[in-house]
Scaffold this motif. Sequence first.
Motif, PDB file in Angstrom:
ATOM      1  N   THR A  88       0.825  -1.215   0.000  1.00  0.00           N
ATOM      2  CA  THR A  88       0.000   0.000   0.000  1.00  0.00           C
ATOM      3  C   THR A  88       0.855   1.259   0.000  1.00  0.00           C
ATOM      4  OG1 THR A  88      -0.186  -0.542   2.339  1.00  0.00           O
ATOM      5  CG2 THR A  88      -2.160  -0.753   1.007  1.00  0.00           C
ATOM      6  N   HIS A 139      -6.831  -3.020   1.113  1.00  0.00           N
ATOM      7  CA  HIS A 139      -5.928  -1.981   0.585  1.00  0.00           C
ATOM      8  C   HIS A 139      -4.802  -2.597  -0.253  1.00  0.00           C
ATOM      9  CE1 HIS A 139      -7.237   0.548   4.257  1.00  0.00           C
ATOM     10  NE2 HIS A 139      -7.923   0.918   3.200  1.00  0.00           N
ATOM     11  N   THR A 151      -6.028  -3.854  -3.525  1.00  0.00           N
ATOM     12  CA  THR A 151      -6.306  -2.798  -4.514  1.00  0.00           C
ATOM     13  C   THR A 151      -5.073  -2.570  -5.381  1.00  0.00           C
ATOM     14  OG1 THR A 151      -7.871  -1.766  -3.007  1.00  0.00           O
ATOM     15  CG2 THR A 151      -7.028  -0.374  -4.770  1.00  0.00           C
ATOM     16  N   GLY A 171     -13.583  -5.610   2.039  1.00  0.00           N
ATOM     17  CA  GLY A 171     -13.438  -4.189   2.368  1.00  0.00           C
ATOM     18  C   GLY A 171     -13.520  -3.986   3.870  1.00  0.00           C
ATOM     19  N   TYR A 188     -14.675  -7.016  -2.264  1.00  0.00           N
ATOM     20  CA  TYR A 188     -14.396  -5.575  -2.310  1.00  0.00           C
ATOM     21  C   TYR A 188     -14.311  -5.091  -3.762  1.00  0.00           C
ATOM     22  CZ  TYR A 188     -12.217  -1.346  -0.201  1.00  0.00           C
ATOM     23  OH  TYR A 188     -11.937  -0.078   0.241  1.00  0.00           O
ATOM     24  N   ARG A 237     -15.736  -2.814  -5.338  1.00  0.00           N
ATOM     25  CA  ARG A 237     -15.754  -1.374  -5.627  1.00  0.00           C
ATOM     26  C   ARG A 237     -14.349  -0.771  -5.611  1.00  0.00           C
ATOM     27  NH1 ARG A 237     -17.529  -2.169  -0.461  1.00  0.00           N
ATOM     28  NH2 ARG A 237     -16.860  -0.742   1.191  1.00  0.00           N
ATOM     29  N   SER A 238     -13.356  -1.569  -5.184  1.00  0.00           N
ATOM     30  CA  SER A 238     -11.990  -1.037  -5.161  1.00  0.00           C
ATOM     31  C   SER A 238     -10.959  -1.961  -5.813  1.00  0.00           C
ATOM     32  CB  SER A 238     -11.583  -0.780  -3.702  1.00  0.00           C
ATOM     33  OG  SER A 238     -10.293  -0.281  -3.623  1.00  0.00           O
ATOM     34  N   VAL A 239     -11.189  -3.274  -5.710  1.00  0.00           N
ATOM     35  CA  VAL A 239     -10.170  -4.240  -6.159  1.00  0.00           C
ATOM     36  C   VAL A 239     -10.535  -4.822  -7.525  1.00  0.00           C
ATOM     37  CG1 VAL A 239      -9.010  -6.427  -5.623  1.00  0.00           C
ATOM     38  CG2 VAL A 239      -9.599  -4.839  -3.777  1.00  0.00           C
ATOM     39  N   ARG A 240      -9.586  -4.714  -8.465  1.00  0.00           N
ATOM     40  CA  ARG A 240      -9.771  -5.354  -9.769  1.00  0.00           C
ATOM     41  C   ARG A 240      -8.862  -6.572  -9.842  1.00  0.00           C
ATOM     42  NH1 ARG A 240      -9.054   0.176 -12.665  1.00  0.00           N
ATOM     43  NH2 ARG A 240      -6.968  -0.435 -12.116  1.00  0.00           N
ATOM     44  N   ASN A 279      -3.624  -2.597  -9.559  1.00  0.00           N
ATOM     45  CA  ASN A 279      -3.283  -1.287 -10.100  1.00  0.00           C
ATOM     46  C   ASN A 279      -1.978  -1.425 -10.881  1.00  0.00           C
ATOM     47  OD1 ASN A 279      -2.151   1.296 -10.433  1.00  0.00           O
ATOM     48  ND2 ASN A 279      -3.210   2.095  -8.639  1.00  0.00           N
TER      49      ASN A 279
END
Length: 362
Positions: free
Chosen positions: A137, A186, A189, A211, A239, A241-244, A248
């Motif tokens: 993170t 986190h 993500t 999340g 989660y 809405r944040s993790v694909r 990243n």
Amino acid sequence: MFRYRNKEVAQKIVKRLKEMNLNIRIMHVCGTHQDTLVRYGLDTLFRECGVEMRQGPGCPICVTTPKEYEEAITLAREGKVVATFGDAIRVPGITKSLADMRTEGNDIRVVYSIEDAVNSAKETQNDVIFLAIGFETTAPSTAATLLSDLPNNFSILTCHRYVPPALKALMEMGELKLHGLIDPGHVSTVIGMKPYEEISKKYHVPQVIAGFEPLDMLMGVYMLARQIKNGEAKVENEYTRSVRYEGNAKAIQVMNEVFEPFDLVWRGFSIIPNSGMKLKRRFEEYNAKKIYEDELKSVEEIKFEKPKGCRCDEILRGLVESKDCPLFGRACTPQHPVGPCMVSVEGSCNIEYKYGTKKIQT
Ligand code: SF4
């Protein structure tokens, strides 16, 4: 936010969990998950549903070793400016903490980001060392900073670590029977889902990335329980809405450009293969361990022992809980911490003291 704190939805999930007649033990590896768990009383609720949840090595300040803190303390003693995050300066070292060093007049600076540390270096002629602590993170921002123009008097002591190798180490050690893992939102993500897949496959352990809202954790545990009941071992993502899946890509690329994995000791563990982030050779001019090799030789000779009575090492492996430590709330409090788990806001003991059984201090 309130969508994720809906009482009726929570009650429905709890009802389903109870209907599953569970008797399972799972682990999460994230200080923010532990905060949600204890702050909202989910730990008690899960126990009523037959789910025992343990915190593993998910607090970066806690898993950083006494040796790493001692290196920063040694450089401060040598007259260097040491900059790091607030919690890190309060972790007790062999004889003192960085906060004690500051009280004695050494230049120790609390910063909110590595950029603050770089700015400190720009404003002084002294050498400034950033004690870089954290998982995937915080590592991307350290990496991005190292790719920018930096003053000559700036360097870093890197204590960054990768989370998936620690999960593998826990599975390999097998000290604790775990039915599943809640993976950190986190970190995930940044790294995505892929790094967890080989763990599920190799150790047949189900995982769910969750999340940090109460409903995230309830749903994450429900998804995990469903896998356990079905005999499955895959990686699921609560989660979304944040993790694909791929994470990243930019953050991963920046990290890979600057760091390479190496074998590193974690507090509570011995060496965990490929778990440390080492600066690549082309960044050696910013590597405090290289620059101050001579000054740091004395640290190599120290025999590090855990504080007497402190059980942080076992807490970080999920073997015991904070309340199992005889010093909890008595000799060890946030005002007078004995171990890092009481210092850090992500530490199990600090969280338990804050929201849990404070009453035993009297
Ligand atoms: Fe260590 Fe204090 Fe936690 Fe005990 S209560 S395990 S001494 S940090």
